[in-house]
Design an enzyme around this catalytic site. Structure first.
Site, PDB file in Angstrom:
ATOM      1  N   PRO A 185     -23.184 -11.906 -11.462  1.00  0.00           N
ATOM      2  CA  PRO A 185     -23.390 -12.128 -10.263  1.00  0.00           C
ATOM      3  C   PRO A 185     -22.097 -11.881  -8.976  1.00  0.00           C
ATOM      4  O   PRO A 185     -21.265 -12.236  -9.712  1.00  0.00           O
ATOM      5  CB  PRO A 185     -23.833 -13.705 -10.280  1.00  0.00           C
ATOM      6  N   LYS A 186     -22.461 -11.656  -8.008  1.00  0.00           N
ATOM      7  CA  LYS A 186     -21.279 -11.578  -6.807  1.00  0.00           C
ATOM      8  C   LYS A 186     -21.488 -12.826  -6.225  1.00  0.00           C
ATOM      9  O   LYS A 186     -22.501 -13.110  -5.403  1.00  0.00           O
ATOM     10  CB  LYS A 186     -21.523 -10.407  -5.937  1.00  0.00           C
ATOM     11  N   TRP A 187     -20.478 -13.723  -6.323  1.00  0.00           N
ATOM     12  CA  TRP A 187     -20.103 -14.759  -5.614  1.00  0.00           C
ATOM     13  C   TRP A 187     -19.673 -15.037  -4.365  1.00  0.00           C
ATOM     14  O   TRP A 187     -18.852 -13.985  -3.725  1.00  0.00           O
ATOM     15  CB  TRP A 187     -19.370 -15.896  -6.356  1.00  0.00           C
TER      16      TRP A 187
END
Length: 325
Positions: free
Chosen positions: A27-29
């Site tokens: 995931p890209k936070w």
């Protein structure tokens, strides 16, 4: 020889969210990229641009007692709000705080370090290891040490179905996904990772432009909220063709424009203001925006203009919404 944190490995944008064989996805936070090292009790917490941030996040510094000595992580600093959504503005606010102010903020809005890579482990430089080996080592540290807050292990997957599910998590602040080749070493400053950011196509009303009416450079966009035109963001710089097309559909602002006297920031978090020219809020445009929003619901990053929509009226544009409502 003294070990120092390397420059961060970077990611190039891609337009396809497909997870390919031989790659893993994460995931890209919506947070701050951060590199952290602990060596004989000395803590370095550094931003992507090299800013030292340890003084602003005392809870992260206190958490190093959980880590093995001579260890370094790459990851993301995040803050969650009461609703379980990533609160980027709270994180931004914390950067300016030191001492007692930082300690109070750590109590009210605690930060977490989402670790997605290990660069050094108990004195061994791991940057030359392939991603799959670094990932296994990172998971082993979390399991063996029983790490708890402020440490969070970033999920990683080679399953396309799992990655597609992550792309639906935008409501909690996940911006997209990162792709990392399983056999790749960690290359400082190399842009060998890939990133896909979730974008949506929507409409907005042109309320002002930068540049001139005859040659607009970018569009300042708005949406109505209870009869008031609220500023929601701006576009990237227009191409020459797009500028010419839009210019022919703009009208000079008349007396009583809703944005009279307003100033507009040149970018999220910037103190620079734009030199805007007001126009009649009549033209609707279709734009592509990513999912990052500020606390008021404005687009944090510039939108990409797709096309003008003279076939639509301002009443057809989605209403202004704020996540705080």
């Amino acid at each position: 020889m003294t070990w120092t944190l390397p420059e961060p490995m970077l990611a190039a944008p891609v337009s396809d969210p497909a997870l390919l064989p031989g790659w893993a996805g994460e995931p890209k936070w919506d947070g701050f990229r951060a590199l952290l090292s602990v060596d004989a009790g000395r803590v370095v917490l550094r931003s992507r641009r090299g800013t030292e941030m340890a003084a602003s996040f005392p809870e992260i510094v206190a958490g190093i007692v959980q880590l093995p000595d001579a260890t370094a992580f790459d990851g993301e600093l995040v803050v969650w709000d009461a609703a379980g959504r990533l609160a980027f503005e709270r994180l931004q606010d914390r950067l300016a705080r030191r001492g007692a102010g930082a300690a109070r903020s750590a109590q009210e809005w605690p930060a977490h370090f989402v670790a997605f890579d290990v660069l050094r482990l108990s004195g061994t430089d791991t940057t030359g290891w392939p991603y799959r080996r670094r990932r296994a080592a990172l998971e082993s540290v979390f399991a063996a040490r029983g790490l708890i807050a402020p440490w969070v292990l970033c999920p990683s997957t080679t399953d396309p179905d799992t990655l597609r599910e992550w792309l639906t998590w935008t409501s909690v602040g996940i911006e997209g996904v990162l792709f990392k080749r399983l056999d790749d070493a960690y290359r400082p400053s190399g842009r060998d990772w890939q990133k896909y950011k979730v974008r949506e196509t929507t409409e907005a009303i042109v309320g002002a432009v930068t540049g001139s009416l005859t040659a607009p450079r970018s569009l300042l966009l708005g949406r109505y909220d209870d009869g008031r035109l609220q500023y929601t963001g701006r576009t990237t710089t227009l191409t020459r063709t797009a500028s010419t097309t839009v210019a022919g559909q703009l009208a000079s602002a008349q007396h009583g424009h809703p944005w009279t006297g307003w100033s507009f920031s040149a970018g999220w978090g910037s103190h620079e203001t734009l030199n805007g020219t007001l126009v009649e809020p009549e033209l609707v445009v279709e734009v592509s925006v990513d999912v990052a929003r500020d606390a008021a619901g404005r687009w944090r990053h510039p939108a990409r203009l797709h096309r003008a929509r003279p076939d639509l009226s301002p009443a057809d544009v989605p209403r202004w919404t704020s996540p705080q409502r």
